[in-house]
Design an enzyme around this catalytic site. Structure first.
Site, PDB file in Angstrom:
ATOM      1  N   LYS A   9       0.869  -1.186   0.000  1.00 49.30           N
ATOM      2  CA  LYS A   9       0.000   0.000   0.000  1.00 49.30           C
ATOM      3  C   LYS A   9       0.899   1.226   0.000  1.00 49.30           C
ATOM      4  CE  LYS A   9      -4.504   0.606   0.263  1.00 49.30           C
ATOM      5  NZ  LYS A   9      -5.474  -0.362  -0.272  1.00 49.30           N
TER       6      LYS A   9
HETATM    7  P1  NAD Z   1     -13.205   7.198  -3.189  1.00 48.36           P
HETATM    8  O1  NAD Z   1     -12.261   8.319  -2.964  1.00 48.36           O
HETATM    9  O2  NAD Z   1     -13.706   6.893  -4.551  1.00 48.36           O
HETATM   10  O3  NAD Z   1     -14.500   7.383  -2.263  1.00 48.36           O
HETATM   11  C1  NAD Z   1     -14.409   7.636  -0.890  1.00 48.36           C
HETATM   12  C2  NAD Z   1     -15.756   8.147  -0.430  1.00 48.36           C
HETATM   13  O4  NAD Z   1     -15.713   8.362   0.983  1.00 48.36           O
HETATM   14  C3  NAD Z   1     -16.140   9.494  -1.060  1.00 48.36           C
HETATM   15  O5  NAD Z   1     -17.528   9.518  -1.278  1.00 48.36           O
HETATM   16  C4  NAD Z   1     -15.751  10.475   0.042  1.00 48.36           C
HETATM   17  O6  NAD Z   1     -16.468  11.698  -0.038  1.00 48.36           O
HETATM   18  C5  NAD Z   1     -16.152   9.681   1.256  1.00 48.36           C
HETATM   19  N1  NAD Z   1     -15.540  10.175   2.477  1.00 48.36           N
HETATM   20  C6  NAD Z   1     -14.331  10.740   2.656  1.00 48.36           C
HETATM   21  N2  NAD Z   1     -14.179  11.115   3.933  1.00 48.36           N
HETATM   22  C7  NAD Z   1     -15.320  10.767   4.570  1.00 48.36           C
HETATM   23  C8  NAD Z   1     -15.780  10.905   5.900  1.00 48.36           C
HETATM   24  N3  NAD Z   1     -15.036  11.477   6.843  1.00 48.36           N
HETATM   25  N4  NAD Z   1     -16.990  10.406   6.198  1.00 48.36           N
HETATM   26  C9  NAD Z   1     -17.767   9.824   5.251  1.00 48.36           C
HETATM   27  N5  NAD Z   1     -17.401   9.673   3.981  1.00 48.36           N
HETATM   28  C10 NAD Z   1     -16.197  10.149   3.659  1.00 48.36           C
HETATM   29  O7  NAD Z   1     -12.482   5.925  -2.535  1.00 48.36           O
HETATM   30  P2  NAD Z   1     -12.857   4.404  -2.757  1.00 48.36           P
HETATM   31  O8  NAD Z   1     -11.968   3.868  -3.813  1.00 48.36           O
HETATM   32  O9  NAD Z   1     -14.321   4.252  -2.847  1.00 48.36           O
HETATM   33  O10 NAD Z   1     -12.327   3.781  -1.383  1.00 48.36           O
HETATM   34  C11 NAD Z   1     -13.114   3.756  -0.201  1.00 48.36           C
HETATM   35  C12 NAD Z   1     -12.566   2.693   0.721  1.00 48.36           C
HETATM   36  O11 NAD Z   1     -12.598   1.434   0.053  1.00 48.36           O
HETATM   37  C13 NAD Z   1     -11.127   2.878   1.185  1.00 48.36           C
HETATM   38  O12 NAD Z   1     -11.001   2.367   2.494  1.00 48.36           O
HETATM   39  C14 NAD Z   1     -10.349   2.004   0.230  1.00 48.36           C
HETATM   40  O13 NAD Z   1      -9.117   1.581   0.791  1.00 48.36           O
HETATM   41  C15 NAD Z   1     -11.307   0.853   0.094  1.00 48.36           C
HETATM   42  N6  NAD Z   1     -11.095   0.023  -1.103  1.00 48.36           N
HETATM   43  C16 NAD Z   1     -11.148   0.557  -2.353  1.00 48.36           C
HETATM   44  C17 NAD Z   1     -10.963  -0.262  -3.460  1.00 48.36           C
HETATM   45  C18 NAD Z   1     -11.084   0.248  -4.866  1.00 48.36           C
HETATM   46  O14 NAD Z   1     -10.986  -0.577  -5.794  1.00 48.36           O
HETATM   47  N7  NAD Z   1     -11.301   1.520  -5.078  1.00 48.36           N
HETATM   48  C19 NAD Z   1     -10.679  -1.624  -3.276  1.00 48.36           C
HETATM   49  C20 NAD Z   1     -10.650  -2.143  -1.993  1.00 48.36           C
HETATM   50  C21 NAD Z   1     -10.862  -1.304  -0.908  1.00 48.36           C
END
Ligand code: NAD
Length: 430
Positions: free
Chosen positions: A120
């Site tokens: 990561k």
């Molecule tokens: P992203 O940036 O696309 O979306 C994140 C979302 O969370 C946005 O809507 C943002 O506004 C919101 N957010 C940010 N701060 C916040 C808060 N304090 N309270 C509530 N909402 C808040 O990111 P993503 O890719 O959707 O990732 C989200 C999570 O999923 C992370 O933990 C990431 O590690 C995990 N994840 C992502 C993937 C992927 O393929 N994108 C894969 C596995 C895990």
């Protein structure tokens, strides 16, 4: 005299990445080890990352100011193959956060039987305050700094919080420019035009819903009759909400960084998406009740999908959660104490290493397609993903049943056993 547990390292090992999130990852690991039956040497080796890289990224911002951004890449285990994991842009990124997330990636890849270890990385910045030109400069310099440590057979980045396929295209281009030829297999989550895979963008959110659906099957619940609250409306949460609505379920609450919205009769997701496209966030959305993010988590619902940040479900709010099932789309959204309280209250948690594994699984399909220069169709990828997640889910559910441990511990035990068996066979070098 001071005693130390069999797995524990001397205090000075790991001090650099010692943060609350890393302690959570290690606590979960140690709990799972009690059931994993691995040797002390292997257990100790896997308790710390193999490599942690810190760099500083100098960028001249649009206003002419120079800023130096701290940035990190942590590679937890290369036992099963190249390391794999996302790159996030966030103001809370630290070495310890990356170390925790890298360790979870190792267990996740192993659980899904992907030939990868975990990594990561990220840049500590506030992406919403940066222009596309500034983000591009950060990405290109960060990639250049990582050149000695990444590669299609060494370490393969992917998108994570606040990074996307554009970020991956810049990384791929920077790496390729320095090599002198196109290397699409250096990153996953790229645009399809440069070797990305169909269905990668939706894979994590769609996978979350595939896992929830499988759990509903075991619990005897009918998914379309359930009410969902989804924290985070980005790549994971936004797609998961859409997939749930597509299956006839009712999404009664969603949130982003600006706060949340609630409608017990079900939200109009298309209207919410249009609002965000026009306004930049959910703030001020007129056709539902506004709630704060802490309030959102405690709304009346059947299933709570955590798809934003780590450490959201804690000792403080777990006693008031009303969902019967929690699905971890985000990484590390539940603290150890939050986990214990949910267990006592009979709330089932679908753990992150299983629930959000759809992303890395389709990343693996993307890498395989890039290496083979042969591309598959959407239906094939979707059905291969469903098969892999279903297989992992069933193994975790059965292990949890047999050993009477939580689904989280069972998922970690299954992942740890895969890595430990490989490390036992290879031996710890030298
Ligand atoms: P992203 O940036 O696309 O979306 C994140 C979302 O969370 C946005 O809507 C943002 O506004 C919101 N957010 C940010 N701060 C916040 C808060 N304090 N309270 C509530 N909402 C808040 O990111 P993503 O890719 O959707 O990732 C989200 C999570 O999923 C992370 O933990 C990431 O590690 C995990 N994840 C992502 C993937 C992927 O393929 N994108 C894969 C596995 C895990």
């Amino acid at each position: 005299m001071e005693t130390r547990s069999e797995v524990q390292q001397p205090a000075e090992v790991g001090l650099e990445w010692d943060t609350p999130l890393y302690r959570t990852a290690v606590a979960q690991y140690e709990e799972a080890l009690r059931h994993a039956d691995v040797s002390v040497a292997v257990a100790r080796r896997l308790a710390v990352p193999e490599r942690a890289v810190m760099v500083s990224v100098p960028v001249c911002l649009d206003d002419g100011e120079w800023t130096i951004f701290p940035a990190y890449r942590v590679q937890h285990s290369s036992v099963l193959g190249p390391t794999k994991g996302g790159i996030r842009y966030d103001r809370h990124v630290t070495l310890g956060e990356c170390a925790a997330l890298a360790m979870w990636m190792t267990w996740k890849c192993a659980l899904l039987r992907l030939p990868y270890g975990g990594a990561k990385g990220g840049v500590r910045c506030t992406p919403r305050e940066l222009s596309q030109a500034e983000l591009q400069k950060i990405t290109r310099r960060f990639t250049s700094e990582l050149m000695p440590f990444i590669g299609p057979q060494e370490d393969i980045p992917a998108p994570d919080m606040a990074t996307n396929e554009q970020t991956m295209a810049w990384m791929m281009d920077t790496y390729s420019m320095q090599k002198g030829y196109a290397v699409p297999e250096i990153v996953t989550g790229k645009p399809i035009s440069v070797g990305g895979s169909v269905f990668r963008a939706e894979a994590t959110g769609a996978g979350v819903v595939m896992v929830i659906e499988r759990a509903c099957g075991r619990l005897g619940w009918s998914l379309p009759s359930l009410r969902f609250v989804v924290q985070g409306f980005g790549n994971v949460g936004g797609i998961a909400a859409r997939e749930l609505a597509d299956r006839g379920a009712s999404v009664v609450g969603v949130s982003d960084y600006s706060g949340g919205v609630h409608d017990p009769a079900g939200l109009d997701l298309a209207a919410l998406r249009s609002w965000i496209t026009e306004q930049g966030s959910l703030a001020g959305y007129p056709d539902a009740t506004n709630v704060t993010n802490p309030e959102l988590l405690e709304l009346d619902c059947d299933v709570l999908v955590l798809a934003a940040l780590e450490e959201q479900l804690t000792a403080e709010n777990a006693p008031r959660i009303r969902a019967r099932l929690v699905a971890e789309g985000a990484n590390g959204p539940t603290t150890v104490a939050g986990d214990e309280i949910c267990a006592e209250r009979g709330i089932t948690i679908l753990p992150d290493v299983l629930t959000n594994a759809g992303g890395v699984t389709v990343s693996y399909f993307e890498w395989v397609q890039d290496l083979g220069r042969l591309f598959w169709g959407r239906d094939e990828i979707r059905s291969r993903l469903a098969e892999k997640l279903g297989d992992a889910f069933d193994r975790v559910w059965e292990l949890s049943d047999q050993t009477d441990v939580s689904l989280r511990s069972a998922a970690l035990v299954a992942g740890i056993r895969e890595v430990a068996a490989a490390l036992d066979a290879r031996g710890i070098y030298p």
